[in-house]
Design a protein around this motif. Structure first.
Motif, PDB file in Angstrom:
ATOM      1  N   ALA A   5       0.816  -1.213   0.000  1.00  0.00           N
ATOM      2  CA  ALA A   5       0.000   0.000   0.000  1.00  0.00           C
ATOM      3  C   ALA A   5       0.849   1.262   0.000  1.00  0.00           C
ATOM      4  O   ALA A   5       1.977   1.266   0.501  1.00  0.00           O
ATOM      5  N   TRP A   6       0.326   2.309  -0.572  1.00  0.00           N
ATOM      6  CA  TRP A   6       0.742   3.662  -0.231  1.00  0.00           C
ATOM      7  C   TRP A   6      -0.422   4.615  -0.445  1.00  0.00           C
ATOM      8  O   TRP A   6      -1.443   4.248  -1.025  1.00  0.00           O
ATOM      9  N   HIS A   7      -0.264   5.830   0.105  1.00  0.00           N
ATOM     10  CA  HIS A   7      -1.296   6.851  -0.007  1.00  0.00           C
ATOM     11  C   HIS A   7      -0.825   7.952  -0.942  1.00  0.00           C
ATOM     12  O   HIS A   7       0.305   8.431  -0.844  1.00  0.00           O
ATOM     13  N   SER A   8      -1.714   8.342  -1.842  1.00  0.00           N
ATOM     14  CA  SER A   8      -1.473   9.531  -2.651  1.00  0.00           C
ATOM     15  C   SER A   8      -2.417  10.632  -2.171  1.00  0.00           C
ATOM     16  O   SER A   8      -3.314  10.389  -1.358  1.00  0.00           O
ATOM     17  N   PHE A   9      -2.221  11.834  -2.676  1.00  0.00           N
ATOM     18  CA  PHE A   9      -3.130  12.926  -2.336  1.00  0.00           C
ATOM     19  C   PHE A   9      -3.161  13.919  -3.492  1.00  0.00           C
ATOM     20  O   PHE A   9      -2.156  14.149  -4.163  1.00  0.00           O
ATOM     21  N   ILE A  54      -7.683  15.576  -1.222  1.00  0.00           N
ATOM     22  CA  ILE A  54      -8.292  14.240  -1.235  1.00  0.00           C
ATOM     23  C   ILE A  54      -7.174  13.207  -1.134  1.00  0.00           C
ATOM     24  O   ILE A  54      -6.488  12.916  -2.119  1.00  0.00           O
ATOM     25  N   PRO A  55      -6.949  12.667   0.077  1.00  0.00           N
ATOM     26  CA  PRO A  55      -5.997  11.556   0.202  1.00  0.00           C
ATOM     27  C   PRO A  55      -6.642  10.266  -0.277  1.00  0.00           C
ATOM     28  O   PRO A  55      -7.863  10.099  -0.187  1.00  0.00           O
ATOM     29  N   CYS A  56      -5.834   9.368  -0.796  1.00  0.00           N
ATOM     30  CA  CYS A  56      -6.358   8.116  -1.333  1.00  0.00           C
ATOM     31  C   CYS A  56      -5.470   6.956  -0.906  1.00  0.00           C
ATOM     32  O   CYS A  56      -4.248   7.003  -1.114  1.00  0.00           O
ATOM     33  N   ARG A  57      -6.064   5.945  -0.307  1.00  0.00           N
ATOM     34  CA  ARG A  57      -5.340   4.731   0.064  1.00  0.00           C
ATOM     35  C   ARG A  57      -5.538   3.682  -1.026  1.00  0.00           C
ATOM     36  O   ARG A  57      -6.666   3.381  -1.418  1.00  0.00           O
TER      37      ARG A  57
END
Length: 523
Positions: free
Chosen positions: A322-326, A432-435
């Motif tokens: 996993a990683w988070h983008s924004f 808007i962060p996204c997992r």
């Protein structure tokens, strides 16, 4: 032209599925009405997405990079009219845009709130260089499921080379050294521009607007049935391992479609963006990682039939994939103007900026504006991600995986050294962060057989497409891999088009090897 009684069913409306439809229609002579694409999401495009608006905020989960040797991709896009000019193909538009907005980063790495003095230095030791060359020359089949950290010395992971390499391609130390070897060989011709991200091609808009929307329009204009919001939950397969065929497709709605012996089925298994979840300025994305339909279907097929690989190798450890983008939407150009002065790059020409001191390994990129078709003048959009969102931040004291959009901005402010006045530029920012639990799942250590062949043994009327089938030499996490799989599948099942061309072997060019050696040695 073949009769429309022979139907072609494509499970998955990502770029692999859409490319399959294009190759069937354009090259194999299939009537558009005989092609059916089933997509579980509400829109086609899969991982090549772009959504939202200026009021509530835009969202880009991620983006794939292009380069000139993506032969299958540019062949595909050469037939698709671009988003803005029907007389120009999507391929021509990419090249024209990159001539107009050439990329060459002056500020790839930031340390202590300013461009790093050694940002063009790979900081590799002699042993690191030996290990890179040893990996390039090593036979893939003998590497097994070794990881990157198994292969290299610990100090390699502290080098600028690794910082730039890992953030550019999203590699982690625990990922497959086989995949790293493929990347080294596939992109070795890009080494001279590596520290500046030169040679990488970008699209004019986000990749949904630039690529997916034009492809979808082209297909629908020719009668292709693209059905969204429709999940395939089972694929009925009859026969023996030596001779087997798909006889029906079952949907979440309870409907079941029979598949005739003359029909063909193309299956997308797994997805890097399956089960993605978003947050807001004041809410972090949920960490309740449920597998989506793409993984559930693959697990079911692999459990019931031989030759479908081992999906659990790729999707069982979301703490490693996993990683988070924004995505940040702003109402003024102030931050963009500041970054132009800070980096020495005009907006859209610099590429990824990575904060070397960041516990999250935070990176941002300022796109050429507008990044969305219809984006209003005065609205600005940029994107970022944290490769190590599992670790505590430096200014928020929590993992990025638990951070809200506003807390991600706080982390960015700290690493940029922005004053309270400058932070005011973000007063109305929509973040808007996204997992994405499975975003690097295709990089997990693997062995032969973990990924199914595009045409499994005995498959008389079906093939596998997408990121999780086996293609020699090519690199996952690229659009080219998905498109190449589509061409291979159509060629194999129909026999009416040529197989994909060989992967470009720039690693056999003496001049390329000489230039790469000079870069690695800092010459």
């Amino acid at each position: 032209m073949e009769a429309t009684t022979e139907r072609h069913h494509i499970v998955g409306g990502g770029i692999a599925g859409l490319a399959t439809a294009v190759f069937l229609l354009r090259d194999a002579g299939v009537d558009g009405a005989a092609i059916h694409v089933y997509e579980q999401l509400g829109t086609a495009g899969g991982s090549l997405d772009g959504s939202g608006d200026g009021e509530d905020g835009y969202l880009v989960r991620g983006g794939r990079m292009f380069e000139e040797h993506f032969a299958c991709t540019f062949d595909l896009l050469g037939s698709i009219p671009s988003a803005d000019d029907p007389a120009t193909s999507a391929a021509q538009d990419i090249f024209a845009f990159n001539r107009m907005v050439p990329g060459s980063a002056n500020c790839r790495i930031v340390r202590d709130g300013k461009p790093a003095e050694d940002r063009f230095d790979l900081t590799l030791t002699a042993q690191d260089i030996v290990d890179i060359n040893r990996l390039i020359l090593h036979r893939e089949g003998s590497l097994g499921n070794q990881t990157i950290e198994d292969w290299f010395q610990p100090n390699f992971l502290d080098s600028n080379f690794w910082l730039m390499w890992s953030t550019m391609f999203s590699f982690q130390p625990w990922h497959s050294v086989v995949e790293m070897r493929r990347y080294l060989r596939r992109f070795i011709h890009l080494f001279p521009g590596f520290t500046r991200i030169a040679g990488i091609l970008r699209t004019r808009y986000n990749q949904y607007d630039s690529l997916i929307a034009p492809i979808v329009s082209w297909l629908r204009d020719r009668g292709v049935q693209i059905v969204t919001g429709t999940q395939v939950v089972d694929v009925r397969i009859e026969g023996t391992r030596q001779d087997r065929r798909v006889s029906a497709l079952a949907f979440a709605s309870g409907e079941e479609i029979p598949v005739a012996e003359t029909d063909k089925v193309y299956l997308t298994l797994g997805s890097m963006t399956d089960a993605s979840v978003t947050g807001t300025n004041d809410r972090a994305p949920s960490r309740d990682d449920h597998e989506g339909g793409a993984w559930t279907l693959w697990r079911k097929l692999a459990a019931e039939h031989e030759g479908f690989g081992r999906p659990e190798v790729f999707c069982s450890e979301t703490d490693k994939t996993a990683w988070h983008s924004f995505t940040v939407t702003l109402d003024s150009p102030d931050f963009f103007e500041f970054m132009e002065d800070f980096t020495g790059n005009r907006t859209g020409t610099g590429g990824l900026v990575t904060f070397a001191d960041s516990g999250w390994t935070l990176s941002i990129v300022l796109f050429h504006q507008p990044h969305f078709r219809g984006q209003k003048h005065g609205t600005y959009v940029f994107w970022g991600y944290g490769l190590r969102g599992d670790r505590p931040g430096d200014f928020t004291a929590k993992p990025m995986w638990e951070a809200t959009g506003d807390e991600i901005l706080t982390e960015l402010f700290g690493h940029m050294g922005l004053t309270p006045e400058q932070q005011g530029w973000f007063k109305t920012a929509r973040v808007i962060p996204c997992r994405m639990p499975f975003i690097t799942s295709q990089f997990m250590p693997r062995q032969p057989g973990d990924r199914p062949d595009t045409r499994p043994s005995g498959a008389s009327n079906f093939a596998i497409i997408g990121q999780f089938c086996e293609l020699p030499r090519d690199c996952v996490f690229t659009v080219e891999y998905s498109v190449r799989s589509a061409r291979a599948a159509v060629a194999s099942l129909t026999g009416r088009i040529t197989p994909p061309p060989p992967v470009a072997r720039t690693d056999l060019d003496p001049k390329v090897l000489f230039n790469a050696a000079r870069v690695l040695m800092g010459m």
